[in-house]
Scaffold this motif. Structure first.
Motif, PDB file in Angstrom:
ATOM      1  N   THR A 112       0.728  -1.273  -0.036  1.00 51.84           N
ATOM      2  CA  THR A 112       0.160   0.019   0.137  1.00 51.84           C
ATOM      3  C   THR A 112       0.654   1.262   0.026  1.00 51.84           C
ATOM      4  OG1 THR A 112      -0.355   0.077   2.458  1.00 51.84           O
ATOM      5  CG2 THR A 112      -1.802  -1.135   1.343  1.00 51.84           C
ATOM      6  N   LEU A 113       0.349   2.317  -0.287  1.00 49.36           N
ATOM      7  CA  LEU A 113       0.934   3.626  -0.308  1.00 49.36           C
ATOM      8  C   LEU A 113       1.491   3.957   1.067  1.00 49.36           C
ATOM      9  CD1 LEU A 113       2.052   6.201  -1.817  1.00 49.36           C
ATOM     10  CD2 LEU A 113      -0.314   7.236  -1.408  1.00 49.36           C
ATOM     11  N   THR A 114       0.887   3.642   2.083  1.00 50.76           N
ATOM     12  CA  THR A 114       1.304   3.846   3.436  1.00 50.76           C
ATOM     13  C   THR A 114       2.605   3.126   3.667  1.00 50.76           C
ATOM     14  OG1 THR A 114      -0.913   4.439   4.478  1.00 50.76           O
ATOM     15  CG2 THR A 114       0.799   3.898   5.936  1.00 50.76           C
ATOM     16  N   GLN A 115       2.536   1.933   3.403  1.00 53.77           N
ATOM     17  CA  GLN A 115       3.628   0.962   3.547  1.00 53.77           C
ATOM     18  C   GLN A 115       4.768   1.313   2.757  1.00 53.77           C
ATOM     19  OE1 GLN A 115       1.606  -2.719   2.275  1.00 53.77           O
ATOM     20  NE2 GLN A 115       1.186  -3.448   4.618  1.00 53.77           N
ATOM     21  N   LEU A 116       4.539   1.762   1.661  1.00 55.72           N
ATOM     22  CA  LEU A 116       5.616   2.267   0.687  1.00 55.72           C
ATOM     23  C   LEU A 116       6.332   3.392   1.460  1.00 55.72           C
ATOM     24  CD1 LEU A 116       7.265   2.329  -1.846  1.00 55.72           C
ATOM     25  CD2 LEU A 116       5.441   3.689  -2.651  1.00 55.72           C
ATOM     26  N   ARG A 117       5.561   4.238   1.864  1.00 57.26           N
ATOM     27  CA  ARG A 117       6.115   5.596   2.608  1.00 57.26           C
ATOM     28  C   ARG A 117       7.062   4.992   4.006  1.00 57.26           C
ATOM     29  NH1 ARG A 117       0.640   9.325   2.261  1.00 57.26           N
ATOM     30  NH2 ARG A 117       1.264  10.268   0.079  1.00 57.26           N
ATOM     31  N   GLN A 118       6.444   4.033   4.753  1.00 58.27           N
ATOM     32  CA  GLN A 118       7.039   3.620   5.833  1.00 58.27           C
ATOM     33  C   GLN A 118       8.341   2.937   5.515  1.00 58.27           C
ATOM     34  OE1 GLN A 118       4.039   1.264   7.589  1.00 58.27           O
ATOM     35  NE2 GLN A 118       3.296   2.847   8.829  1.00 58.27           N
ATOM     36  N   THR A 119       8.561   2.088   4.321  1.00 62.61           N
ATOM     37  CA  THR A 119       9.645   1.364   3.803  1.00 62.61           C
ATOM     38  C   THR A 119      10.553   2.265   3.271  1.00 62.61           C
ATOM     39  OG1 THR A 119       8.049  -0.413   3.455  1.00 62.61           O
ATOM     40  CG2 THR A 119      10.196  -0.629   2.705  1.00 62.61           C
TER      41      THR A 119
END
Length: 245
Positions: free
Chosen positions: A71-78
């Motif tokens: 997800t976009l949120t997971q992408l940003r976190q990673t």
């Protein structure tokens, strides 16, 4: 004028497995590259950055067939957990993955939109040309090129691109008389988006003569297309005349 009921546009089709693995969408590739980079199996030993990045390129797309994409949120976190060398390697890998990625990165990093605009012009020519070889009359690639350009273009330039898309389609209709029904919906959708964008511009920057000419040229076609184009423009003019709150 009596409004016709707008047809529901089915939207763009889902990407095939081959397309998912082709690197034709840099954001799609980035999400999957980061997920593969930071989600090895529990038993796997740490791998060098270069190896982890190349992992995406050779891995099958079926990994994401179950809807478990990043997800976009997971992408940003990673991305926040990655160091500068990893980020550089990731961007370089995406740059090398496809010509589309190169054009998108040039626009985002250097402000050079010429590649995206050229791609749009090329796809419009293929889909709607009125001389030489027959047009494909398939709007998918042209619509994709338009979408990519709109993400980086200034409002006035974006409006120009949207109107060029519809104008090219109308010229093609005049030349050949008809085309697949879904193309009408595509034209209507882009024209509606163009009018919404035009409404955000200063009144003096709205190309009224160009819009009126386009509406006139779009007259006389079937599937409710001409009526819908005229209705959308009439509605646009009415909203412009409404007093501001």
């Amino acid at each position: 004028m009596t409004a016709t009921t707008p047809r529901v546009n089915g939207g763009e089709r889902k990407r095939t497995n081959g397309e998912r693995n082709s690197g034709c969408n840099w954001a799609y590739d980035a999400a999957r590259l980061v997920e593969r980079t930071h989600a090895p199996s529990a038993s796997a030993a740490p791998t060098p950055t270069v190896f982890r990045i190349s992992w995406l390129i050779v891995a099958p797309a079926s990994r994401y067939a179950d809807g478990m994409a990043l997800t976009l949120t997971q992408l940003r976190q990673t991305l926040g957990d990655m160091d500068a060398p990893e980020l550089r390697d990731l961007i370089v890998t995406l740059y090398r993955a496809s010509a589309d990625n190169k054009r998108q990165l040039a626009a985002l990093l250097e402000g050079d939109h010429s590649g995206l605009l050229y791609r749009l012009e090329t796809e419009l020519e293929k889909a709607f040309r009125t001389s030489g070889r027959l047009p494909t009359m398939k709007v998918g690639r042209a619509k994709k090129a338009l979408t990519a350009y709109l993400k980086v273009a200034a409002p006035a330039d974006a409006l120009d691109a949207e109107l060029r898309y519809v104008e090219a389609g109308v010229l093609c209709l005049h030349a050949y008389g008809d085309w697949p029904e879904n193309n009408y919906s595509s034209m209507e959708g882009v024209f509606e988006a163009a009018l919404k964008r035009a409404a955000t511009l200063d009144h003096n920057d709205i190309p009224f003569k160009r819009l009126e000419r386009l509406v006139s040229n779009a007259g006389g076609f079937g599937y409710g297309f001409s009526d819908q184009i005229a209705f959308l423009y009439d509605e646009f003019l009415e909203k412009l005349e409404e007093p501001e709150d």
